[in-house]
Design a protein around this motif. Structure first.
Motif, short mmCIF file in Angstrom:
data_model
loop_
_atom_site.label_atom_id
_atom_site.label_comp_id
_atom_site.label_asym_id
_atom_site.label_seq_id
_atom_site.Cartn_x
_atom_site.Cartn_y
_atom_site.Cartn_z
N ARG A 5 0.87 -1.20 0.13
CA ARG A 5 -0.09 0.22 -0.12
C ARG A 5 0.75 1.22 0.00
N THR A 6 2.04 1.05 0.82
CA THR A 6 2.86 2.16 0.69
C THR A 6 3.57 2.69 -0.50
N ILE A 23 -2.13 10.85 2.85
CA ILE A 23 -3.27 10.42 2.25
C ILE A 23 -4.44 11.57 2.47
N THR A 24 -5.19 12.08 1.63
CA THR A 24 -5.99 13.11 1.94
C THR A 24 -7.33 12.56 1.58
N LEU A 25 -8.23 13.07 2.64
CA LEU A 25 -9.86 12.89 2.62
C LEU A 25 -10.57 14.17 3.07
N ARG A 26 -11.28 14.52 1.89
CA ARG A 26 -12.08 15.84 2.24
C ARG A 26 -13.78 15.28 2.74
N CYS A 27 -13.99 15.41 4.03
CA CYS A 27 -14.92 15.11 4.69
C CYS A 27 -16.35 15.54 4.06
N GLY A 28 -16.10 16.76 3.37
CA GLY A 28 -17.39 17.10 2.95
C GLY A 28 -17.70 16.93 1.49
N LEU A 62 -13.24 5.95 4.25
CA LEU A 62 -12.31 5.81 5.33
C LEU A 62 -11.90 4.62 5.85
N PHE A 63 -12.62 3.71 5.97
CA PHE A 63 -12.53 2.35 6.79
C PHE A 63 -12.36 1.18 5.51
N GLY A 64 -12.85 1.34 4.21
CA GLY A 64 -12.83 0.37 3.38
C GLY A 64 -13.79 -0.45 3.65
N ILE A 65 -14.02 -1.50 2.47
CA ILE A 65 -15.38 -2.42 2.41
C ILE A 65 -15.07 -3.62 1.87
N LEU A 85 -4.53 2.77 4.07
CA LEU A 85 -3.30 3.35 3.13
C LEU A 85 -2.47 4.23 3.65
N ALA A 86 -2.87 4.93 4.54
CA ALA A 86 -1.88 5.93 5.28
C ALA A 86 -1.25 5.49 6.67
N SER A 87 -1.36 4.04 6.67
CA SER A 87 -0.48 3.42 7.64
C SER A 87 1.16 3.56 7.41
N GLY A 88 1.76 4.18 8.38
CA GLY A 88 3.07 4.41 8.39
C GLY A 88 3.41 6.18 7.90
N GLY A 89 2.25 6.61 7.63
CA GLY A 89 2.38 8.01 7.09
C GLY A 89 1.36 8.72 7.75
N THR A 90 0.66 9.71 7.00
CA THR A 90 -0.27 10.87 7.66
C THR A 90 -1.56 10.63 6.73
N LEU A 91 -2.64 10.80 7.57
CA LEU A 91 -3.69 10.99 7.05
C LEU A 91 -4.38 12.52 7.07
N PHE A 92 -4.65 13.12 6.21
CA PHE A 92 -4.93 14.67 6.26
C PHE A 92 -6.66 14.64 6.20
N LEU A 93 -7.32 14.94 7.05
CA LEU A 93 -8.70 15.16 7.16
C LEU A 93 -8.96 16.53 6.93
#
Length: 636
Positions: A325-326, A396-401, A412-415, A429-437
């Motif tokens: 994933r990294t 990894i970036t996730l725009r919550c809106g 966010l969690f996968g399915i 996917l962000a494991s080992g790094g940063t998740l920008f919310l």
């Protein structure tokens, strides 16, 4: 080169004639004659062997270590033919390409002990004519009779030398010396010398190839194993050894484990099936050990089937799913695009904010960035990631809106899609790094509560399954409003707020740091020119004043948009006040009365302020109220 036997008395007469009279007899071999003349020209002493050019003990130790493979290989070879050496009083010398003696095998050379000759340079400059100098000069094996040697003390026996090549270049010289005059089968001695040389070339070539292959295997992001029947690991590359050590199966490289003793579900893995002749390619596998349970993508290739269809061994190539994933995240561009240095400003407020961001980046806390829309929160998040110890991991970036609650939860969690596969979420996917919310305040409370639970436990489950996967994520959250107040009003999950607010950074609005506008303008224009490989454009002072005096409701994002429009639409190399449109590509003559999209752009450019928009469009406030109602926009 095999040479016919010569009368030693005559050869000695030819030698003395040249030494005493400087005359070369016609019967002297031309290569020998050429070497004699060169030896004389170099003023090489002819009475005794010169050993003055000898390496120091430390330098010789390092040189032998550099050529250890060749030295050790010939040691084994000589042990197997030692009787032949003893019968004909032979000594074998291994020299490097510069004629330094690396090792003396069997009997002493020129009546010297190994300690006296090893580390000594014996080229033509030191000892004159020898089989070594002639074989090296003409790049071919050469037999030299004793009386033809330049040094009189060495004329008691014959010698034969042969060059050894690696990749087309001279690497070593092999020399057989008969310490005493004796009748020897010249063809047998030369054949043995050539055999030693060719076998050394082949051995070193194989070792070089194996070392290259091992280096390649160690450099790959895959764990590679060679497994024998029953589960014994015969080989593992660097990553493979690390993984074996991680589960307590590997103490050192010499003691390889048996996988059937370590992997509790070994009989249900592709390795076990591989010994039944069943290959597998890129299969997702779960490995259960006493230390931990983990997943990877595994390929198993059976090797060496014999007549009975039995598999002699298997090769296993695997990659931990988190590593994959990294790798994918980096390939997809999930890395920081901006550094903290790309955020410019000279004001006290901004400098304090930037200094705090640099300090916060170094610690392990989650981060909350607060500030108005367009102040540069996303760029700051990138800078924090790049300045952090997690910079090598994904961002990894996730725009919550941007999505419905259902889609946001899946993102966010996968399915789990079906029995054959599932999709990882951005948290994995962000494991080992940063998740920008981004726009974290728009995250529904139930999703926020689940995220908080996952961060506290360090594990996550995809929607629709019970498998818990380890996560190691740093959250950088951005909020346009006051997240603490939203939490107090019950509009945001309290636990997640407490987690992300360990470090809070407030980004000032552009109108509160007007002193930074000239610097920002110059930086933005320079950045635009570099990004699009165009010549920079000059900003006139009066242009800067126009930009400085504006309130910038859209902050830096709006300033960026205005400068982009001016940069690409100004024909010359100078941007003047008339080239500036504070609404970017929105002009009063645009059809904003008929086109909602155009009106919305203007509305945003004015920061949602009716008075400001009325001035920009040169219309009355009453007219604007009518269109605000028409387009369903709120007035402020």
């Amino acid at each position: 080169m095999i040479r016919e036997h010569r009368s030693r008395e005559k050869l000695l007469t030819y030698y003395d004639k040249y030494i005493n009279e400087g005359v070369i007899d016609p019967n002297v071999h031309p290569w020998v004659a050429e070497s004699w003349m060169k030896s004389k020209k170099l003023n090489v002493q002819s009475d005794t062997m010169y050993t003055g050019r000898k390496l120091s003990t430390e330098d010789f130790r390092l040189l032998q270590a550099q050529h250890k493979e060749a030295v050790d290989y010939l040691e084994v070879m000589v042990d197997n033919i030692r009787e032949f050496f003893q019968k004909y009083n032979l000594c074998l010398l291994l020299l490097d390409s510069d004629c330094v003696v690396l090792k003396s095998y069997a009997l002493p050379y020129f009546q010297m002990t190994a300690g006296e000759i090893e580390g000594v340079r014996v080229g033509i400059e030191e000892v004159g004519t020898s089989s070594i100098s002639i074989a090296r000069e003409h790049e071919t094996p050469f037999w030299l009779f004793g009386p033809e040697m330049w040094v009189k003390d060495c004329q008691g026996g014959d010698a034969c030398s042969a060059p050894v090549y690696m990749n087309g270049e001279l690497s070593y010289m092999l020399t057989l010396v008969a310490v005493k005059q004796s009748e020897m089968p010249q063809d047998a001695v030369i054949a043995m010398l050539l055999t030693l040389g060719k076998s050394l070339e082949f051995y070193l070539s194989q070792m070089q190839r194996l070392q290259a292959q091992e280096t390649i295997l160690d450099a790959t992001p895959f764990a590679v194993y060679h497994v024998m029947p029953g589960g014994d690991v015969a080989y593992a590359n660097k990553l493979g050894l690390t993984r074996l050590a991680g589960i307590g199966a590997q103490k050192n490289e010499r003691e390889m484990p048996n996988l059937s003793d370590v992997v509790m579900n070994y009989r249900h893995t592709p390795i076990y099936n591989g010994f039944r002749g069943v290959p597998s390619h890129n299969k997702e596998v779960t490995w259960i050990t006493q230390a931990k349970t983990y997943e990877d993508i595994t390929t198993v290739v059976p090797l060496g089937r014999d007549i009975d269809q039995a598999v002699s061994s298997v090769v296993v190539v695997s990659m931990p799913i988190e590593d994959l994933r990294t790798l994918v995240a980096h390939a997809a561009g999930y890395t920081a695009k901006y550094s903290l240095s790309s955020m410019v400003g000279e004001g006290t407020t901004f400098a304090a904010m930037k200094d705090k961001a640099a300090r916060v980046a170094k610690n392990k806390h989650h981060v909350l960035i607060q500030g108005e829309s367009g102040t540069g929160k996303q760029r700051l998040a990138h800078g924090i990631h790049q300045a952090s110890p997690r910079a090598a991991g994904p961002l990894i970036t996730l725009r919550c809106g941007d999505a419905t609650p259902e889609l946001l939860e899946q993102e966010l969690f996968g399915i789990v899609l079906d029995s054959e596969g599932s999709h990882p979420g951005r948290l994995e996917l962000a494991s080992g790094g940063t998740l920008f919310l981004d726009e974290v305040e728009k995250m529904p409370k139930n999703i926020a509560a689940q995220l908080a639970k996952n961060l506290q436990s360090g594990t996550s489950c995809r929607i629709g399954e019970r498998v818990e996967r380890s996560i190691d994520v740093r959250i950088v959250a951005a909020c346009d409003s006051d997240l603490k107040r939203l939490t107090e009003r019950g509009l945001f999950d309290k636990t997640l707020y407490e987690i992300v607010s360990k470090s809070v950074i407030r980004v000032p609005s552009l109108r509160s740091r007007r002193e930074d506008i000239p610097t920002l303008v110059g930086h933005i224009v320079k950045e635009l020119a570099a990004q699009h490989q165009m010549q920079p454009k000059k900003i006139l002072p009066e242009t800067v004043k126009v930009l400085h005096d504006y309130d910038w409701p859209g902050n830096i994002k709006q300033l960026q948009s205005v400068l982009e429009y001016a940069f690409f639409n100004t024909k010359g190399d100078t941007i003047g006040p008339d080239d500036i449109s504070l609404m970017g590509d929105i002009k009063p003559d645009n059809k904003w009365k008929e086109d909602r999209e155009v009106f919305v752009k203007a509305w945003k450019a004015a920061g949602g302020n009716v008075s400001r928009l009325a001035n920009l469009l040169s219309v009355s406030r009453v007219t604007l109220y009518r269109y605000l109602k028409k387009y369903g926009l709120e007035k402020s």
